[in-house]
Write a protein that holds these residues in place. Structure first.
Motif, mmCIF file in Angstrom:
data_model
loop_
_atom_site.group_PDB
_atom_site.id
_atom_site.type_symbol
_atom_site.label_atom_id
_atom_site.label_comp_id
_atom_site.label_asym_id
_atom_site.label_seq_id
_atom_site.Cartn_x
_atom_site.Cartn_y
_atom_site.Cartn_z
ATOM 1 N N UNK A 1 0.828 -1.119 -0.080
ATOM 2 C CA UNK A 1 0.060 0.135 -0.054
ATOM 3 C C UNK A 1 1.062 1.284 0.063
ATOM 4 N N UNK A 2 0.521 2.330 -0.796
ATOM 5 C CA UNK A 2 1.464 3.223 -0.769
ATOM 6 C C UNK A 2 0.485 4.768 -0.767
ATOM 7 N N UNK A 3 1.022 5.634 -0.232
ATOM 8 C CA UNK A 3 0.381 7.139 -0.309
ATOM 9 C C UNK A 3 0.613 7.890 -1.373
ATOM 10 N N UNK A 4 -0.019 8.757 -1.728
ATOM 11 C CA UNK A 4 0.335 9.700 -3.049
ATOM 12 C C UNK A 4 1.768 10.084 -2.954
ATOM 13 N N UNK A 5 2.246 10.707 -1.820
ATOM 14 C CA UNK A 5 3.525 11.163 -1.842
ATOM 15 C C UNK A 5 4.604 10.184 -2.089
ATOM 16 N N UNK A 6 4.463 8.990 -1.778
ATOM 17 C CA UNK A 6 5.210 7.804 -2.037
ATOM 18 C C UNK A 6 5.382 7.480 -3.549
ATOM 19 N N UNK A 7 4.172 7.378 -4.098
ATOM 20 C CA UNK A 7 4.137 7.140 -5.395
ATOM 21 C C UNK A 7 4.757 8.162 -6.229
ATOM 22 N N UNK A 8 4.418 9.623 -5.950
ATOM 23 C CA UNK A 8 5.194 10.788 -6.512
ATOM 24 C C UNK A 8 6.546 10.445 -6.442
ATOM 25 N N UNK A 9 7.033 10.229 -5.470
ATOM 26 C CA UNK A 9 8.544 10.112 -4.982
ATOM 27 C C UNK A 9 9.106 9.104 -5.927
ATOM 28 N N UNK A 10 8.380 7.848 -5.754
ATOM 29 C CA UNK A 10 8.961 6.780 -6.476
ATOM 30 C C UNK A 10 8.821 6.982 -8.243
ATOM 31 N N UNK A 11 7.924 7.907 -8.562
ATOM 32 C CA UNK A 11 8.079 7.937 -9.987
ATOM 33 C C UNK A 11 8.162 9.450 -10.445
ATOM 34 N N UNK A 12 9.409 9.777 -10.326
ATOM 35 C CA UNK A 12 9.857 11.099 -10.345
ATOM 36 C C UNK A 12 9.359 11.961 -11.382
ATOM 37 N N UNK A 13 9.278 11.352 -12.726
ATOM 38 C CA UNK A 13 9.197 12.087 -13.951
ATOM 39 C C UNK A 13 7.613 12.514 -14.053
ATOM 40 N N UNK A 14 6.636 11.868 -13.305
ATOM 41 C CA UNK A 14 5.026 12.085 -13.492
ATOM 42 C C UNK A 14 4.895 13.614 -12.919
ATOM 43 N N UNK A 15 3.907 14.288 -13.419
ATOM 44 C CA UNK A 15 3.346 15.531 -12.937
ATOM 45 C C UNK A 15 2.502 15.175 -11.738
ATOM 46 N N UNK A 16 2.045 16.038 -10.828
ATOM 47 C CA UNK A 16 1.100 15.921 -9.966
ATOM 48 C C UNK A 16 -0.223 15.503 -10.465
ATOM 49 N N UNK A 17 -0.540 16.534 -11.870
ATOM 50 C CA UNK A 17 -1.884 16.364 -12.563
ATOM 51 C C UNK A 17 -1.982 15.092 -13.247
#
Length: 115
Positions: free
Chosen positions: A38-54
């Motif tokens: 299970x992952x939180x939004x911030x963990x996913x964002x950090x783990x996939x650095x090239x994806x934008x928030x949008x």
């Protein structure tokens, strides 16, 4: 195989239909990361650095709407949201694994260093 319509979109074959569900640049990497935890939004964002928030937000919404992941919101301040994979999402993992391995094989054949 005959053409079919789903959600007002015409599909010509099941591969096109499946790729519309999990294809694109980001859906498979998101599912891959959620396959074991299970992952939180911030963990996913950090783990996939090239994806934008949008883009991350839209891809998570689409995966949730299609039943590949579950979004759990905890009633705390600040808000805590966790994402986990569903049985439908887990059923896509062997396909993603096969595509990933094929991609690695092609990278080797084309002389692309991936280590």
């Amino acid at each position: 195989m005959p053409d079919f319509i789903f959600n007002k979109k015409l599909y010509y074959n099941p591969v096109e239909f499946a790729m519309d569900r999990i294809g694109g640049t980001w859906k498979m990497p998101i599912l891959w990361r959620l396959k074991n935890r299970v992952m939180r939004y911030g963990e996913l964002k950090k783990d996939i650095p090239h994806i934008t928030h949008k883009m991350l937000t839209s891809q998570l919404r689409e995966l949730e709407e299609e039943g590949f992941i579950v979004r759990k919101v905890y009633p705390v301040v600040p808000p805590k949201v966790e994402y986990s994979i569903t049985e439908r999402g887990l059923s896509a993992i062997p396909i993603i694994d096969t595509i990933r391995n094929y991609g690695l094989q092609l990278m080797n054949e084309f002389g692309i260093d991936h280590k």
